[in-house]
Design an enzyme around this catalytic site. Structure first.
Site, PDB file in Angstrom:
ATOM      1  N   ARG A 124     111.074 -26.806 -48.585  1.00  0.00           N
ATOM      2  CA  ARG A 124     111.874 -27.806 -47.855  1.00  0.00           C
ATOM      3  C   ARG A 124     113.342 -27.390 -47.833  1.00  0.00           C
ATOM      4  O   ARG A 124     113.878 -26.915 -48.830  1.00  0.00           O
ATOM      5  CB  ARG A 124     111.716 -29.137 -48.599  1.00  0.00           C
ATOM      6  CG  ARG A 124     112.435 -30.289 -47.991  1.00  0.00           C
ATOM      7  CD  ARG A 124     111.817 -31.583 -48.409  1.00  0.00           C
ATOM      8  NE  ARG A 124     112.340 -32.111 -49.658  1.00  0.00           N
ATOM      9  CZ  ARG A 124     112.117 -33.361 -50.068  1.00  0.00           C
ATOM     10  NH1 ARG A 124     111.362 -34.177 -49.370  1.00  0.00           N
ATOM     11  NH2 ARG A 124     112.610 -33.772 -51.208  1.00  0.00           N
ATOM     12  N   ARG A 158     117.220 -28.523 -52.176  1.00  0.00           N
ATOM     13  CA  ARG A 158     117.858 -29.465 -53.099  1.00  0.00           C
ATOM     14  C   ARG A 158     117.638 -29.013 -54.538  1.00  0.00           C
ATOM     15  O   ARG A 158     116.605 -28.447 -54.838  1.00  0.00           O
ATOM     16  CB  ARG A 158     117.241 -30.860 -52.916  1.00  0.00           C
ATOM     17  CG  ARG A 158     117.921 -31.668 -51.870  1.00  0.00           C
ATOM     18  CD  ARG A 158     117.198 -32.922 -51.488  1.00  0.00           C
ATOM     19  NE  ARG A 158     116.499 -33.618 -52.549  1.00  0.00           N
ATOM     20  CZ  ARG A 158     115.712 -34.680 -52.337  1.00  0.00           C
ATOM     21  NH1 ARG A 158     115.532 -35.131 -51.113  1.00  0.00           N
ATOM     22  NH2 ARG A 158     115.100 -35.275 -53.332  1.00  0.00           N
TER      23      ARG A 158
HETATM   24  P1  AMP Z   1     114.049 -38.973 -53.311  1.00  0.00           P
HETATM   25  O1  AMP Z   1     115.001 -38.355 -52.349  1.00  0.00           O
HETATM   26  O2  AMP Z   1     113.551 -40.319 -52.848  1.00  0.00           O
HETATM   27  O3  AMP Z   1     112.934 -38.049 -53.727  1.00  0.00           O
HETATM   28  O4  AMP Z   1     114.888 -39.280 -54.645  1.00  0.00           O
HETATM   29  C1  AMP Z   1     115.540 -38.240 -55.355  1.00  0.00           C
HETATM   30  C2  AMP Z   1     115.776 -38.662 -56.787  1.00  0.00           C
HETATM   31  O5  AMP Z   1     116.607 -39.853 -56.820  1.00  0.00           O
HETATM   32  C3  AMP Z   1     114.538 -39.065 -57.573  1.00  0.00           C
HETATM   33  O6  AMP Z   1     113.863 -37.933 -58.122  1.00  0.00           O
HETATM   34  C4  AMP Z   1     115.138 -39.955 -58.654  1.00  0.00           C
HETATM   35  O7  AMP Z   1     115.829 -39.198 -59.614  1.00  0.00           O
HETATM   36  C5  AMP Z   1     116.180 -40.723 -57.871  1.00  0.00           C
HETATM   37  N1  AMP Z   1     115.634 -41.961 -57.253  1.00  0.00           N
HETATM   38  C6  AMP Z   1     115.525 -42.231 -55.917  1.00  0.00           C
HETATM   39  N2  AMP Z   1     115.011 -43.439 -55.707  1.00  0.00           N
HETATM   40  C7  AMP Z   1     114.769 -43.965 -56.936  1.00  0.00           C
HETATM   41  C8  AMP Z   1     114.220 -45.203 -57.382  1.00  0.00           C
HETATM   42  N3  AMP Z   1     113.807 -46.148 -56.529  1.00  0.00           N
HETATM   43  N4  AMP Z   1     114.116 -45.391 -58.726  1.00  0.00           N
HETATM   44  C9  AMP Z   1     114.535 -44.460 -59.612  1.00  0.00           C
HETATM   45  N5  AMP Z   1     115.047 -43.267 -59.261  1.00  0.00           N
HETATM   46  C10 AMP Z   1     115.179 -43.016 -57.935  1.00  0.00           C
END
Ligand code: AMP
Length: 215
Positions: A124, A158
């Site tokens: 990605r 990322r």
């Molecule tokens: P994502 O882009 O949704 O995969 O989120 C990236 C990172 O942000 C995750 O691996 C968590 O560290 C944090 N994160 C995002 N959304 C949440 C959530 N609802 N609860 C806890 N951590 C979150």
């Protein structure tokens, strides 16, 4: 209308949320994006959570709920992308939405296996400027290294899409997902989609769900 997208990192929920938001007047609320914004802006909150996020751990529920609440407007159609991720977040979200008279319409589960998402995540590319997501193999930008959407040349893997963090993120997801799914099944809100199908097929299935008058 409030839609919640549940699914492992890399299940395609962010991409589908972006498309549905563009075509059907939803606002995509991605807690991952809000968090990355805090981190890149070096806010006190961002600095406090940066290490956790880069290691693939979850951010504490209180911080997530503060971020969501401060971004929530009445009367707006939302897609919650990557939120809630824990049962506690789901219960707290219900409270917040109830106070605003905004019930959850549907919870869409993007069902997929670990191996497929690991492969997707490691290829990605994310635009560091506008967050648009590409896949080196299946959906690269038209011009290599340049974002189709905003022209930025900052297309990167990322930090939390590095192999070690991916493994951690999938493990954390699996630990938390089951109670969350059960919570929404018990409310009759959960619909599961096969997220390993091509993105276009998943998109069509989602559209027909959202255009369904009963949603
Ligand atoms: P994502 O882009 O949704 O995969 O989120 C990236 C990172 O942000 C995750 O691996 C968590 O560290 C944090 N994160 C995002 N959304 C949440 C959530 N609802 N609860 C806890 N951590 C979150």
């Amino acid at each position: 209308m409030i839609l919640i997208f549940l699914g492992m990192p890399g299940s395609g929920k962010g991409t589908q949320a972006q498309l549905l938001a563009q075509h059907h007047n939803f606002v995509q609320l991605s807690t991952g994006d809000l968090i990355r914004h805090e981190i890149s802006g070096k806010t006190p909150r961002g600095l406090a959570i940066q290490n956790l996020v880069e290691a693939g751990e979850y951010v504490p529920d209180e911080i997530i709920l503060e971020l969501v609440e401060s971004n929530l407007l009445r009367g707006v159609k939302y897609i919650f992308d990557g939120f809630p991720r824990t049962l506690n977040q789901a219960v707290m979200l219900d409270k917040i939405l109830k106070e605003r008279g905004m019930p959850v319409s549907r919870v869409i589960q993007f069902a997929i296996d670990d191996k497929t998402v690991s492969e997707r995540l490691s290829s990605r590319l994310t635009c560091m400027k506008c967050n648009h997501v590409y896949n080196r193999m299946t959906s690269p930008p038209v011009k290599e290294g340049v974002c189709d959407e905003c022209g930025s040349t900052e297309l990167k893997l990322r930090k939390d899409d590095q192999p070690q963090s991916i493994a951690k993120r999938l493990k954390v997801y699996e630990e938390q997902a089951k109670p969350l799914e059960d919570y929404y099944i018990s409310q009759g809100l959960l619909i599961s989609l096969d997220a390993s199908l091509p993105a276009q097929t998943v998109g069509q299935q989602l559209e027909s769900l959202v255009l369904d008058r009963n949603v």
